[in-house]
Design an enzyme around this catalytic site. Structure first.
Site, PDB file in Angstrom:
ATOM      1  N   GLY A 108       0.803  -1.129  -0.011  1.00 40.60           N
ATOM      2  CA  GLY A 108      -0.051  -0.075   0.059  1.00 40.60           C
ATOM      3  C   GLY A 108       0.928   1.162   0.050  1.00 40.60           C
ATOM      4  O   GLY A 108       0.352   2.200   0.699  1.00 40.60           O
ATOM      5  N   THR A 159       2.757   4.324  -2.832  1.00 40.79           N
ATOM      6  CA  THR A 159       1.985   5.131  -3.912  1.00 40.79           C
ATOM      7  C   THR A 159       1.423   4.041  -4.935  1.00 40.79           C
ATOM      8  O   THR A 159       0.459   4.341  -5.621  1.00 40.79           O
ATOM      9  CB  THR A 159       3.052   6.028  -4.507  1.00 40.79           C
ATOM     10  OG1 THR A 159       3.685   6.726  -3.468  1.00 40.79           O
ATOM     11  CG2 THR A 159       2.486   6.794  -5.622  1.00 40.79           C
ATOM     12  N   ALA A 160       2.477   3.023  -5.275  1.00 37.16           N
ATOM     13  CA  ALA A 160       1.928   2.006  -6.143  1.00 37.16           C
ATOM     14  C   ALA A 160       0.751   1.333  -5.940  1.00 37.16           C
ATOM     15  O   ALA A 160      -0.532   1.213  -6.886  1.00 37.16           O
ATOM     16  CB  ALA A 160       3.122   1.072  -6.665  1.00 37.16           C
ATOM     17  N   ILE A 166       5.973  -2.369   8.341  1.00 34.56           N
ATOM     18  CA  ILE A 166       7.077  -2.587   7.378  1.00 34.56           C
ATOM     19  C   ILE A 166       6.998  -0.871   6.767  1.00 34.56           C
ATOM     20  O   ILE A 166       8.394  -0.348   6.336  1.00 34.56           O
ATOM     21  CB  ILE A 166       6.757  -3.399   5.885  1.00 34.56           C
ATOM     22  CG1 ILE A 166       6.849  -4.777   6.705  1.00 34.56           C
ATOM     23  CG2 ILE A 166       7.648  -3.164   5.046  1.00 34.56           C
ATOM     24  CD1 ILE A 166       6.297  -5.807   5.883  1.00 34.56           C
ATOM     25  N   VAL A 177       9.678   8.203  -0.187  1.00 36.57           N
ATOM     26  CA  VAL A 177      10.261   9.349  -1.033  1.00 36.57           C
ATOM     27  C   VAL A 177       8.976   9.058  -2.492  1.00 36.57           C
ATOM     28  O   VAL A 177       8.315   8.346  -2.449  1.00 36.57           O
ATOM     29  CB  VAL A 177      11.613   9.064  -1.479  1.00 36.57           C
ATOM     30  CG1 VAL A 177      12.417   9.519  -0.360  1.00 36.57           C
ATOM     31  CG2 VAL A 177      11.858   7.750  -1.725  1.00 36.57           C
ATOM     32  N   ALA A 193       8.313  14.022  -6.506  1.00 34.73           N
ATOM     33  CA  ALA A 193       7.980  14.898  -7.745  1.00 34.73           C
ATOM     34  C   ALA A 193       7.721  14.081  -8.947  1.00 34.73           C
ATOM     35  O   ALA A 193       7.951  13.078  -9.367  1.00 34.73           O
ATOM     36  CB  ALA A 193       9.677  15.352  -8.224  1.00 34.73           C
ATOM     37  N   LYS A 225       5.035  22.192 -10.479  1.00 27.74           N
ATOM     38  CA  LYS A 225       6.459  21.996 -10.993  1.00 27.74           C
ATOM     39  C   LYS A 225       6.290  22.257 -12.687  1.00 27.74           C
ATOM     40  O   LYS A 225       5.587  21.587 -13.224  1.00 27.74           O
ATOM     41  CB  LYS A 225       6.633  20.520 -10.487  1.00 27.74           C
ATOM     42  CG  LYS A 225       8.039  20.033 -11.390  1.00 27.74           C
ATOM     43  CD  LYS A 225       8.254  18.714 -11.046  1.00 27.74           C
ATOM     44  CE  LYS A 225       9.577  18.121 -11.914  1.00 27.74           C
ATOM     45  NZ  LYS A 225       9.696  16.822 -11.742  1.00 27.74           N
ATOM     46  N   LEU A 267       7.925  -0.073  -7.495  1.00 35.65           N
ATOM     47  CA  LEU A 267       9.182  -0.576  -7.348  1.00 35.65           C
ATOM     48  C   LEU A 267       9.562  -2.089  -7.369  1.00 35.65           C
ATOM     49  O   LEU A 267      10.583  -2.510  -7.522  1.00 35.65           O
ATOM     50  CB  LEU A 267       9.820  -0.043  -5.881  1.00 35.65           C
ATOM     51  CG  LEU A 267       9.801   1.557  -5.713  1.00 35.65           C
ATOM     52  CD1 LEU A 267      10.148   1.914  -4.246  1.00 35.65           C
ATOM     53  CD2 LEU A 267      10.795   2.192  -6.794  1.00 35.65           C
ATOM     54  N   ILE A 293       6.635   7.376 -10.687  1.00 38.43           N
ATOM     55  CA  ILE A 293       5.254   7.374 -10.708  1.00 38.43           C
ATOM     56  C   ILE A 293       4.454   7.495 -11.966  1.00 38.43           C
ATOM     57  O   ILE A 293       3.373   6.782 -11.987  1.00 38.43           O
ATOM     58  CB  ILE A 293       4.824   8.654  -9.870  1.00 38.43           C
ATOM     59  CG1 ILE A 293       5.305   8.558  -8.403  1.00 38.43           C
ATOM     60  CG2 ILE A 293       3.257   9.030  -9.658  1.00 38.43           C
ATOM     61  CD1 ILE A 293       5.286   9.918  -7.553  1.00 38.43           C
TER      62      ILE A 293
HETATM   63  P1  FAD Z   1       6.653   1.127  -1.361  1.00 41.10           P
HETATM   64  O1  FAD Z   1       6.558   2.394  -1.081  1.00 41.10           O
HETATM   65  O2  FAD Z   1       7.993   0.593  -0.712  1.00 41.10           O
HETATM   66  O3  FAD Z   1       5.520   0.474  -0.916  1.00 41.10           O
HETATM   67  C1  FAD Z   1       5.438  -0.973  -0.563  1.00 41.10           C
HETATM   68  C2  FAD Z   1       4.388  -1.549   0.304  1.00 41.10           C
HETATM   69  O4  FAD Z   1       4.232  -2.764   0.269  1.00 41.10           O
HETATM   70  C3  FAD Z   1       4.386  -0.744   1.511  1.00 41.10           C
HETATM   71  O5  FAD Z   1       2.960  -0.557   1.840  1.00 41.10           O
HETATM   72  C4  FAD Z   1       4.671  -1.996   2.480  1.00 41.10           C
HETATM   73  O6  FAD Z   1       4.079  -1.900   3.890  1.00 41.10           O
HETATM   74  C5  FAD Z   1       4.015  -3.291   1.758  1.00 41.10           C
HETATM   75  N1  FAD Z   1       4.646  -4.442   2.019  1.00 41.10           N
HETATM   76  C6  FAD Z   1       5.987  -4.864   1.807  1.00 41.10           C
HETATM   77  N2  FAD Z   1       6.102  -6.039   2.032  1.00 41.10           N
HETATM   78  C7  FAD Z   1       5.054  -6.483   2.822  1.00 41.10           C
HETATM   79  C8  FAD Z   1       4.496  -7.707   3.531  1.00 41.10           C
HETATM   80  N3  FAD Z   1       5.731  -8.615   3.475  1.00 41.10           N
HETATM   81  N4  FAD Z   1       3.528  -7.527   3.816  1.00 41.10           N
HETATM   82  C9  FAD Z   1       2.614  -6.477   3.777  1.00 41.10           C
HETATM   83  N5  FAD Z   1       2.822  -5.450   3.295  1.00 41.10           N
HETATM   84  C10 FAD Z   1       4.111  -5.286   2.615  1.00 41.10           C
HETATM   85  N6  FAD Z   1       9.258   8.561  -8.159  1.00 41.10           N
HETATM   86  C11 FAD Z   1       8.861   9.504  -8.645  1.00 41.10           C
HETATM   87  O7  FAD Z   1       8.149   9.716  -9.512  1.00 41.10           O
HETATM   88  N7  FAD Z   1       9.321  10.741  -8.467  1.00 41.10           N
HETATM   89  C12 FAD Z   1      10.458  10.935  -7.478  1.00 41.10           C
HETATM   90  O8  FAD Z   1      10.783  12.354  -7.207  1.00 41.10           O
HETATM   91  C13 FAD Z   1      10.959   9.737  -7.007  1.00 41.10           C
HETATM   92  N8  FAD Z   1      12.047  10.003  -6.257  1.00 41.10           N
HETATM   93  C14 FAD Z   1      12.541   8.833  -5.539  1.00 41.10           C
HETATM   94  C15 FAD Z   1      13.593   8.870  -4.759  1.00 41.10           C
HETATM   95  C16 FAD Z   1      14.481   7.544  -4.187  1.00 41.10           C
HETATM   96  C17 FAD Z   1      15.537   7.766  -3.480  1.00 41.10           C
HETATM   97  C18 FAD Z   1      13.464   6.493  -4.651  1.00 41.10           C
HETATM   98  C19 FAD Z   1      14.317   5.041  -3.889  1.00 41.10           C
HETATM   99  C20 FAD Z   1      12.346   6.303  -5.135  1.00 41.10           C
HETATM  100  C21 FAD Z   1      12.049   7.548  -5.753  1.00 41.10           C
HETATM  101  N9  FAD Z   1      10.887   7.474  -6.685  1.00 41.10           N
HETATM  102  C22 FAD Z   1      10.387   8.535  -7.228  1.00 41.10           C
HETATM  103  C23 FAD Z   1      10.078   6.233  -6.832  1.00 41.10           C
HETATM  104  C24 FAD Z   1       9.105   6.293  -5.769  1.00 41.10           C
HETATM  105  O9  FAD Z   1       9.394   6.421  -4.479  1.00 41.10           O
HETATM  106  C25 FAD Z   1       8.208   5.118  -6.079  1.00 41.10           C
HETATM  107  O10 FAD Z   1       7.811   4.437  -7.499  1.00 41.10           O
HETATM  108  C26 FAD Z   1       6.868   4.963  -5.485  1.00 41.10           C
HETATM  109  O11 FAD Z   1       7.025   5.530  -3.984  1.00 41.10           O
HETATM  110  C27 FAD Z   1       6.166   3.741  -5.243  1.00 41.10           C
HETATM  111  O12 FAD Z   1       6.729   2.741  -4.430  1.00 41.10           O
HETATM  112  P2  FAD Z   1       5.884   1.295  -3.982  1.00 41.10           P
HETATM  113  O13 FAD Z   1       4.549   1.632  -3.770  1.00 41.10           O
HETATM  114  O14 FAD Z   1       6.135   0.477  -5.380  1.00 41.10           O
HETATM  115  O15 FAD Z   1       6.827   0.913  -3.019  1.00 41.10           O
END
Ligand code: FAD
Length: 504
Positions: free
Chosen positions: A22, A24-25, A51, A56, A59, A87, A336, A349
């Site tokens: 849960g 951003t993705a 977790i 981050v 932008a 932006k 990610l 994003i």
């Molecule tokens: P996460 O935010 O890591 O979410 C993962 C989810 O899975 C969490 O809810 C976690 O609790 C859950 N989870 C994991 N394992 C388990 C489990 N075993 N049981 C239950 N739940 C679990 N993108 C942009 O578009 N613009 C930017 O400026 C930008 N800057 C960034 C800077 C950095 C340094 C990094 C590393 C990334 C950046 N990104 C940026 C990418 C952006 O942060 C991600 O694409 C976005 O936040 C989506 O992340 P996510 O939801 O895939 O993963």
């Protein structure tokens, strides 16, 4: 053809969707699927507060507006809920050489001729000492420099947002729950698969509960529990081209008006970001652990922030690259979990949103067809490879040779697709966009010029103009841009009026 796709007789209709994660993705997927197909689907999202999220990703690029319009999200409500600012582009500082800056803006520059882009006319103007900087002919760029902003009629100004990532996930959660998504707070401790097909059958939670589904969306971030774990899809590691593999993030108090652009400041072994929100600034350093260590990177970051730190600096490690397949069997990875290049052009994003739209376009209501899976993976790979090339360009084309990191960037062998684009622009000033590529001609031109490539020649269409005609053409564009910019209010005032939130 994958062995684990059943033949048509065994194909199962897809009704029960399980979103693992849960961040951003996860919440963007939940919002997109529930708004578009919610009445036909049972959608559950599992996330673990223990977790947490990557924290981050603040932008964005203008395409986010398309996603919001599909969801019919009100811009003012969204911006107030996420303490967002506007932006207009990214300021690249010290990238070409220390002390030299340029802006990659979201706008168009000048006016193109069907035979030759504006850059050819500008190039001729430079040769004849009739033209200013390339950016002088771009409204968004000049507005960014003047720190001004307003919505203009007929979408006359291209923009994106800086937003608070955790508030964005909460905002989308409220939205998705209103369209029937069920949230489950738990840790997934096992992914169960069917031995015959290899498909995922259920996620086991730490409470022992099994959450069964027909289609599983892996949004577990870098953990990639489903796609990397249970489905064992390998990862294409692109660190030969993208040397940065670590980041340290810290939030600080705002010390002045919010800038309408992201700052990207090149450092000895990477670069630093500054993302101005209404209530704070997001900062971080992205670096290559092969060229500096955590202590040095952290010290460099903390020496270059304005305003008091609001959080402890946090280290994030990553491997730049992409899963070989982002859809396998009944598992689709978005966010990610599917891969990460690096944040320089704020494309992550955007890729989440593209994954969602693509999945909706190929939604396997009557069961999964391998042809859909193959097409989804083909489109995803092409899209990500194009973005990868654009990002490598920033590092590779530079006059910097002052540190081992910058020398490694300048000397590396880049992918042939990028080598060709650079050669084409260097030789003739030409840039062509293939359909469905994210970055348009003007983005490539701004970054190639900004990083220091001046084309050897221009198209002869520009030579058809005499000096007086060319000067009038260029000055007409420049003065229209300046006139519009002068009429815009300050960005800070506009944000306060449009969607202002208390500072903290
Ligand atoms: P996460 O935010 O890591 O979410 C993962 C989810 O899975 C969490 O809810 C976690 O609790 C859950 N989870 C994991 N394992 C388990 C489990 N075993 N049981 C239950 N739940 C679990 N993108 C942009 O578009 N613009 C930017 O400026 C930008 N800057 C960034 C800077 C950095 C340094 C990094 C590393 C990334 C950046 N990104 C940026 C990418 C952006 O942060 C991600 O694409 C976005 O936040 C989506 O992340 P996510 O939801 O895939 O993963």
């Amino acid at each position: 053809m994958q062995a684990n796709i059943p033949d048509p007789q065994q194909r199962k209709p897809i009704r029960r969707i399980v979103i693992a994660g849960g961040g951003t993705a996860g919440w963007m997927v939940a919002a997109g699927l529930s708004k578009s197909l919610g009445r036909r689907l049972d959608i559950r999202l599992i996330e673990s507060d223990d977790i947490g999220t990557v924290g981050v990703g603040e932008a964005t690029i203008p395409t986010l507006m398309n996603f919001h319009s599909l969801l019919e999200i009100n811009e003012q409500e969204f911006m107030a809920a996420t303490a967002a600012t506007f932006k207009l582009g990214i300021s690249f500082e010290n990238w070409r050489a220390p002390g030299q800056d340029y802006i990659h803006s979201f706008g168009l520059t000048g006016t193109d001729h069907w035979m030759a882009g504006f850059q050819h006319f500008w190039h001729k103007g430079r040769e004849r000492a009739l033209a200013g900087d390339y950016g002088d002919y771009c409204l968004e760029l000049k507005a960014a420099q003047a720190q001004r902003f307003a919505h203009l009629p007929r979408n006359g100004m291209n923009y994106a947002y800086h937003l608070d990532a955790s508030r964005y996930a909460k905002f989308l959660r409220t939205f998705a729950e209103s369209f029937g998504v069920t949230r489950i707070e738990a840790k997934i401790d096992q992914v169960q698969t069917d031995p015959a097909s290899g498909d995922i059958t259920a996620l086991r939670l730490d409470s022992g509960t099994l959450v069964e589904g027909d289609l599983f969306i892996d949004c577990t971030g870098f953990r990639a529990l489903l796609i990397g774990g249970a489905m064992q899809v390998a990862y294409a590691d692109w660190s030969e081209w993208l040397l940065c593999d670590s980041a340290i993030a810290v939030q600080t108090e705002s010390t002045g008006p919010a800038l309408p652009y992201t700052r990207s400041i090149a450092r000895e072994a990477g670069w630093q970001w500054r993302i101005p929100l209404q209530h704070r600034v997001g900062n971080g350093i992205v670096y290559s652990s092969r060229h500096t260590d955590e202590a040095q990177a952290r010290a460099g970051l903390l020496a270059n922030i304005d305003g008091a730190a609001l959080t402890e600096p946090r280290l994030i490690r990553f491997t730049p690259g992409q899963r070989h397949q982002t859809w396998k069997g009944n598992c689709v990875a978005i966010g990610l979990a599917s891969g990460f290049l690096e944040p320089i052009e704020s494309t992550s994003i955007h890729l989440i949103q593209r994954g969602i739209i693509r999945l909706l376009q190929m939604f396997p209501s009557d069961g999964i067809h391998q042809s859909d899976v193959d097409e989804y993976n083909r489109q995803t790979s092409a899209e990500v490879e194009h973005i990868r090339d654009f990002i490598i360009l920033h590092y590779h084309v530079t006059n910097r040779r002052d540190t081992p990191f910058w020398r490694a960037c300048a000397e590396m062998a880049v992918p042939p697709s990028l080598r060709h684009r650079i050669a084409l622009f260097r030789d003739s000033g030409r840039v062509f966009r293939t359909p469905n590529e994210l970055f348009a001609e003007n983005s490539w031109i701004q970054v190639m010029l900004g990083q220091g490539i001046m084309p050897a020649q221009h198209h002869q269409a520009a030579d058809l103009m005499g000096d007086a005609e060319l000067l009038a053409f260029l000055e007409g564009i420049r003065s229209a841009v300046n006139k519009t910019v002068l009429q815009l209010p300050s960005h800070q005032q506009y944000v306060e009026r449009f969607c202002g939130v208390p500072k903290r």
